[in-house]
Design a protein around this motif. Structure first.
Motif, PDB file in Angstrom:
ATOM      1  N   LEU A  34       0.876  -1.167   0.000  1.00  0.00           N
ATOM      2  CA  LEU A  34       0.000   0.000   0.000  1.00  0.00           C
ATOM      3  C   LEU A  34       0.913   1.215   0.000  1.00  0.00           C
ATOM      4  O   LEU A  34       1.717   1.392   0.928  1.00  0.00           O
ATOM      5  CB  LEU A  34      -0.908   0.026   1.222  1.00  0.00           C
ATOM      6  N   ILE A  35       0.821   2.015  -1.041  1.00  0.00           N
ATOM      7  CA  ILE A  35       1.605   3.250  -1.108  1.00  0.00           C
ATOM      8  C   ILE A  35       0.810   4.349  -0.403  1.00  0.00           C
ATOM      9  O   ILE A  35      -0.315   4.650  -0.794  1.00  0.00           O
ATOM     10  CB  ILE A  35       1.908   3.639  -2.557  1.00  0.00           C
ATOM     11  N   VAL A  36       1.382   4.904   0.650  1.00  0.00           N
ATOM     12  CA  VAL A  36       0.734   5.961   1.430  1.00  0.00           C
ATOM     13  C   VAL A  36       1.390   7.285   1.055  1.00  0.00           C
ATOM     14  O   VAL A  36       2.597   7.467   1.260  1.00  0.00           O
ATOM     15  CB  VAL A  36       0.868   5.689   2.937  1.00  0.00           C
ATOM     16  N   THR A  37       0.604   8.200   0.517  1.00  0.00           N
ATOM     17  CA  THR A  37       1.155   9.452   0.005  1.00  0.00           C
ATOM     18  C   THR A  37       0.062  10.512  -0.006  1.00  0.00           C
ATOM     19  O   THR A  37      -0.983  10.330   0.616  1.00  0.00           O
ATOM     20  CB  THR A  37       1.767   9.223  -1.394  1.00  0.00           C
ATOM     21  N   ASP A  38       0.296  11.630  -0.693  1.00  0.00           N
ATOM     22  CA  ASP A  38      -0.758  12.638  -0.818  1.00  0.00           C
ATOM     23  C   ASP A  38      -1.048  12.917  -2.287  1.00  0.00           C
ATOM     24  O   ASP A  38      -0.268  12.559  -3.174  1.00  0.00           O
ATOM     25  CB  ASP A  38      -0.416  13.924  -0.061  1.00  0.00           C
ATOM     26  N   ALA A  39      -2.187  13.529  -2.525  1.00  0.00           N
ATOM     27  CA  ALA A  39      -2.670  13.702  -3.895  1.00  0.00           C
ATOM     28  C   ALA A  39      -1.739  14.555  -4.743  1.00  0.00           C
ATOM     29  O   ALA A  39      -1.582  14.309  -5.948  1.00  0.00           O
ATOM     30  CB  ALA A  39      -4.072  14.300  -3.874  1.00  0.00           C
ATOM     31  N   ASP A  40      -1.119  15.578  -4.152  1.00  0.00           N
ATOM     32  CA  ASP A  40      -0.225  16.432  -4.927  1.00  0.00           C
ATOM     33  C   ASP A  40       0.996  15.668  -5.419  1.00  0.00           C
ATOM     34  O   ASP A  40       1.465  15.895  -6.548  1.00  0.00           O
ATOM     35  CB  ASP A  40       0.218  17.635  -4.096  1.00  0.00           C
ATOM     36  N   LEU A  41       1.523  14.788  -4.592  1.00  0.00           N
ATOM     37  CA  LEU A  41       2.694  14.012  -5.014  1.00  0.00           C
ATOM     38  C   LEU A  41       2.343  13.036  -6.137  1.00  0.00           C
ATOM     39  O   LEU A  41       3.195  12.709  -6.970  1.00  0.00           O
ATOM     40  CB  LEU A  41       3.296  13.274  -3.825  1.00  0.00           C
ATOM     41  N   ASP A  65      -3.879   7.956  -1.328  1.00  0.00           N
ATOM     42  CA  ASP A  65      -3.340   9.315  -1.467  1.00  0.00           C
ATOM     43  C   ASP A  65      -4.166  10.349  -0.700  1.00  0.00           C
ATOM     44  O   ASP A  65      -4.213  11.522  -1.071  1.00  0.00           O
ATOM     45  CB  ASP A  65      -3.230   9.712  -2.933  1.00  0.00           C
ATOM     46  N   GLN A  66      -4.778   9.925   0.394  1.00  0.00           N
ATOM     47  CA  GLN A  66      -5.665  10.828   1.140  1.00  0.00           C
ATOM     48  C   GLN A  66      -4.979  11.513   2.321  1.00  0.00           C
ATOM     49  O   GLN A  66      -5.640  12.167   3.123  1.00  0.00           O
ATOM     50  CB  GLN A  66      -6.877  10.049   1.657  1.00  0.00           C
ATOM     51  N   THR A  67      -3.661  11.366   2.457  1.00  0.00           N
ATOM     52  CA  THR A  67      -3.001  11.984   3.604  1.00  0.00           C
ATOM     53  C   THR A  67      -3.047  13.512   3.490  1.00  0.00           C
ATOM     54  O   THR A  67      -3.130  14.068   2.396  1.00  0.00           O
ATOM     55  CB  THR A  67      -1.543  11.533   3.750  1.00  0.00           C
ATOM     56  N   VAL A  76      -6.054   8.379   9.308  1.00  0.00           N
ATOM     57  CA  VAL A  76      -5.401   7.132   9.708  1.00  0.00           C
ATOM     58  C   VAL A  76      -6.384   5.969   9.602  1.00  0.00           C
ATOM     59  O   VAL A  76      -6.054   4.897   9.058  1.00  0.00           O
ATOM     60  CB  VAL A  76      -4.833   7.233  11.137  1.00  0.00           C
ATOM     61  N   LYS A  77      -7.592   6.158  10.096  1.00  0.00           N
ATOM     62  CA  LYS A  77      -8.587   5.087  10.031  1.00  0.00           C
ATOM     63  C   LYS A  77      -8.909   4.715   8.587  1.00  0.00           C
ATOM     64  O   LYS A  77      -9.057   3.530   8.256  1.00  0.00           O
ATOM     65  CB  LYS A  77      -9.849   5.506  10.779  1.00  0.00           C
ATOM     66  N   ALA A  78      -8.999   5.713   7.710  1.00  0.00           N
ATOM     67  CA  ALA A  78      -9.238   5.428   6.291  1.00  0.00           C
ATOM     68  C   ALA A  78      -8.072   4.654   5.696  1.00  0.00           C
ATOM     69  O   ALA A  78      -8.266   3.748   4.863  1.00  0.00           O
ATOM     70  CB  ALA A  78      -9.460   6.739   5.525  1.00  0.00           C
ATOM     71  N   GLY A  79      -6.849   4.986   6.140  1.00  0.00           N
ATOM     72  CA  GLY A  79      -5.671   4.271   5.647  1.00  0.00           C
ATOM     73  C   GLY A  79      -5.631   2.825   6.115  1.00  0.00           C
ATOM     74  O   GLY A  79      -5.236   1.926   5.355  1.00  0.00           O
ATOM     75  N   VAL A  80      -6.040   2.576   7.338  1.00  0.00           N
ATOM     76  CA  VAL A  80      -6.096   1.195   7.842  1.00  0.00           C
ATOM     77  C   VAL A  80      -7.085   0.380   7.017  1.00  0.00           C
ATOM     78  O   VAL A  80      -6.803  -0.756   6.617  1.00  0.00           O
ATOM     79  CB  VAL A  80      -6.488   1.178   9.334  1.00  0.00           C
ATOM     80  N   ALA A  81      -8.243   0.973   6.726  1.00  0.00           N
ATOM     81  CA  ALA A  81      -9.236   0.282   5.900  1.00  0.00           C
ATOM     82  C   ALA A  81      -8.687  -0.002   4.505  1.00  0.00           C
ATOM     83  O   ALA A  81      -8.900  -1.094   3.953  1.00  0.00           O
ATOM     84  CB  ALA A  81     -10.507   1.126   5.815  1.00  0.00           C
ATOM     85  N   ALA A  82      -7.947   0.958   3.947  1.00  0.00           N
ATOM     86  CA  ALA A  82      -7.360   0.769   2.616  1.00  0.00           C
ATOM     87  C   ALA A  82      -6.317  -0.346   2.632  1.00  0.00           C
ATOM     88  O   ALA A  82      -6.239  -1.153   1.687  1.00  0.00           O
ATOM     89  CB  ALA A  82      -6.738   2.070   2.128  1.00  0.00           C
ATOM     90  N   ASP A 101       4.237   9.724   8.848  1.00  0.00           N
ATOM     91  CA  ASP A 101       3.584   9.545  10.146  1.00  0.00           C
ATOM     92  C   ASP A 101       2.272   8.789   9.995  1.00  0.00           C
ATOM     93  O   ASP A 101       1.933   7.925  10.818  1.00  0.00           O
ATOM     94  CB  ASP A 101       3.332  10.898  10.811  1.00  0.00           C
ATOM     95  N   THR A 102       1.512   9.108   8.952  1.00  0.00           N
ATOM     96  CA  THR A 102       0.266   8.380   8.698  1.00  0.00           C
ATOM     97  C   THR A 102       0.554   6.905   8.475  1.00  0.00           C
ATOM     98  O   THR A 102      -0.148   6.029   9.013  1.00  0.00           O
ATOM     99  CB  THR A 102      -0.447   8.967   7.470  1.00  0.00           C
ATOM    100  N   ALA A 103       1.587   6.617   7.701  1.00  0.00           N
ATOM    101  CA  ALA A 103       1.954   5.224   7.429  1.00  0.00           C
ATOM    102  C   ALA A 103       2.332   4.485   8.706  1.00  0.00           C
ATOM    103  O   ALA A 103       2.004   3.305   8.880  1.00  0.00           O
ATOM    104  CB  ALA A 103       3.107   5.179   6.427  1.00  0.00           C
ATOM    105  N   LYS A 104       3.037   5.161   9.606  1.00  0.00           N
ATOM    106  CA  LYS A 104       3.409   4.527  10.869  1.00  0.00           C
ATOM    107  C   LYS A 104       2.179   4.126  11.666  1.00  0.00           C
ATOM    108  O   LYS A 104       2.099   3.016  12.210  1.00  0.00           O
ATOM    109  CB  LYS A 104       4.307   5.455  11.693  1.00  0.00           C
ATOM    110  N   ALA A 105       1.213   5.035  11.751  1.00  0.00           N
ATOM    111  CA  ALA A 105      -0.007   4.725  12.497  1.00  0.00           C
ATOM    112  C   ALA A 105      -0.785   3.591  11.833  1.00  0.00           C
ATOM    113  O   ALA A 105      -1.288   2.685  12.506  1.00  0.00           O
ATOM    114  CB  ALA A 105      -0.876   5.977  12.622  1.00  0.00           C
ATOM    115  N   ILE A 106      -0.869   3.625  10.510  1.00  0.00           N
ATOM    116  CA  ILE A 106      -1.550   2.546   9.784  1.00  0.00           C
ATOM    117  C   ILE A 106      -0.864   1.210  10.053  1.00  0.00           C
ATOM    118  O   ILE A 106      -1.510   0.197  10.354  1.00  0.00           O
ATOM    119  CB  ILE A 106      -1.566   2.833   8.271  1.00  0.00           C
TER     120      ILE A 106
END
Length: 383
Positions: A34-41, A65-67, A76-82, A101-106
């Motif tokens: 799962l690639i955790v990133t943001d929409a601009d990147l 890409d919702q970070t 974070v909760k959305a990332g865990v579901a993803a 940081d989001t990835a760490k929590a996920i």
């Protein structure tokens, strides 16, 4: 007392480091990321530099890409579901401190589902299991999130940022590739670079500092002092140097803690969504001055590596003043706001913000003891 050092199992440094991402995934037997990133990147084709490498090796992935800046519990909760929906067995975090940081929590919640509320990760949560494996690829030169055991989440309903300190959360592999940082705009480059300087200075003077981390922090200060201006100007060598400096600072402060600058910066981000690096940079000279009498000879060391003339022969008071002045000048040179009013801070909010700052986990590491009233005064002096 025993001193502990925790670092990545592996890290790669220098232009082209991301080419090792597929090699590490294959070597470790991972099946899907799962690639955790943001929409601009994603939009500006930074993420594609990594996905093209994965595609070339036939490695599976999905993109989350919702970070957001100052990552929130809901994200974070959305990332865990993803992560669960994707059937992933590792995470590739691409971005600044917020995506990492989001990835760490996920990753922690994926292997410790009893912490699915996210809030229970605050402080030292005592998790039972290591995070799902994380490959961390920074795109800014400041947070050092790729090498730290810390991460920060925003409780948006209560306007509060909380720090999580968990050895289980450190990424398995860091890929510190300056080419991934070349697209940073000047403002972001300046803010994250000053965040790296704040990490290094606070780590150097924090109550938990010791010789091994002192070595890391003073070197990081030296590199930032000579490279940040060039990095902000877009110089490739400057950005490569800053990529190294922020990582070195992270190696240190992750293991010994920080201080009042971060304690006071976190509420500014939580209340006003101020970028973390900007908040730290705006506070740093004032808090350095506040701490000066509690730092021994360390400000002289800082003055020396920042190029202050005759720092060796100045009186201690003058050396301390010169160190603060050199840091303040660097901030001015790269365009950091000089007042917190420019960040949107309202005087009527300060008493509540100061209580949050006093309670912040970073504040306890400050070399000078403090209290809510003194923090209120410090904030007001910066309006």
């Amino acid at each position: 007392m025993a001193n502990r050092i925790i670092l990545n199992a592996t890290s790669y440094h220098g232009e082209g480091a991301i080419k090792e991402v597929p090699n590490e995934a294959v070597k470790r037997g991972y099946q899907k990321a799962l690639i955790v990133t943001d929409a601009d990147l994603v939009k500006y084709n930074v993420v594609s530099k990594v996905t093209e490498l994965l595609d070339a090796r036939g490695l599976a992935y999905e993109v989350f890409d919702q970070t957001v800046p100052n990552p929130t519990i809901s994200v974070v909760k959305a990332g865990v579901a993803a992560y669960q929906k994707a059937g992933a067995d590792y995470i590739i975090a691409i971005g600044g401190g917020s995506p990492i940081d989001t990835a760490k929590a996920i990753g922690i919640i994926a292997t410790n589902p009893e912490h699915a509320d996210v809030l229970s990760l605050e402080g030292e949560p005592g998790t039972k299991n290591p995070t799902a494996p994380i490959f961390a690829i920074p795109t800014t030169s400041g947070t050092a999130a790729e090498v730290t055991i810390n991460y920060v989440i925003t409780d948006e309903s209560n306007h509060r940022k909380f720090v999580c300190v968990d050895p289980h959360g450190i990424p398995a592999v860091a890929f510190v590739d300056s080419d991934m940082m070349m697209s940073m705009p000047k403002g972001l480059c300046a803010a994250t670079g000053m965040d790296a300087l704040t990490h290094a200075i606070e780590g150097y003077i924090t109550n938990g500092a010791w010789e091994l981390t002192d070595m890391m922090h003073i070197k990081a200060i030296e590199i930032v002092g000579r490279s940040l201006r060039a990095s902000v100007a877009g110089d490739a060598k400057g950005r490569e140097d800053m990529a190294l400096a922020q990582y070195i600072a992270g190696m240190g402060f992750s293991n010994v803690g920080l201080g009042l600058v971060h304690g006071m910066a976190h509420p500014l981000s939580a209340w006003y969504n101020v970028p973390h690096g900007v908040a730290c940079a705006s506070l740093l000279p004032t808090i350095m001055k506040y701490n000066a009498g509690y730092t021994g000879e360390k400000y002289r060391d800082i003055a020396k590596v920042l190029g202050v003339k005759d720092a060796d022969t100045l009186s201690l008071d003058d050396a301390r003043e010169a160190a603060v002045a050199a840091v303040a000048q660097l901030g001015k040179d790269v365009g950091i706001p000089q007042t917190i009013s420019e960040l949107g801070v309202k005087e009527e909010d300060i008493p509540a913000i100061a209580k949050d700052a006093f309670a912040d986990v970073c504040t306890g590491g400050n070399p000078r003891g403090t209290n809510v009233d003194e923090i209120i005064s410090l904030y007001k002096s910066l309006l």
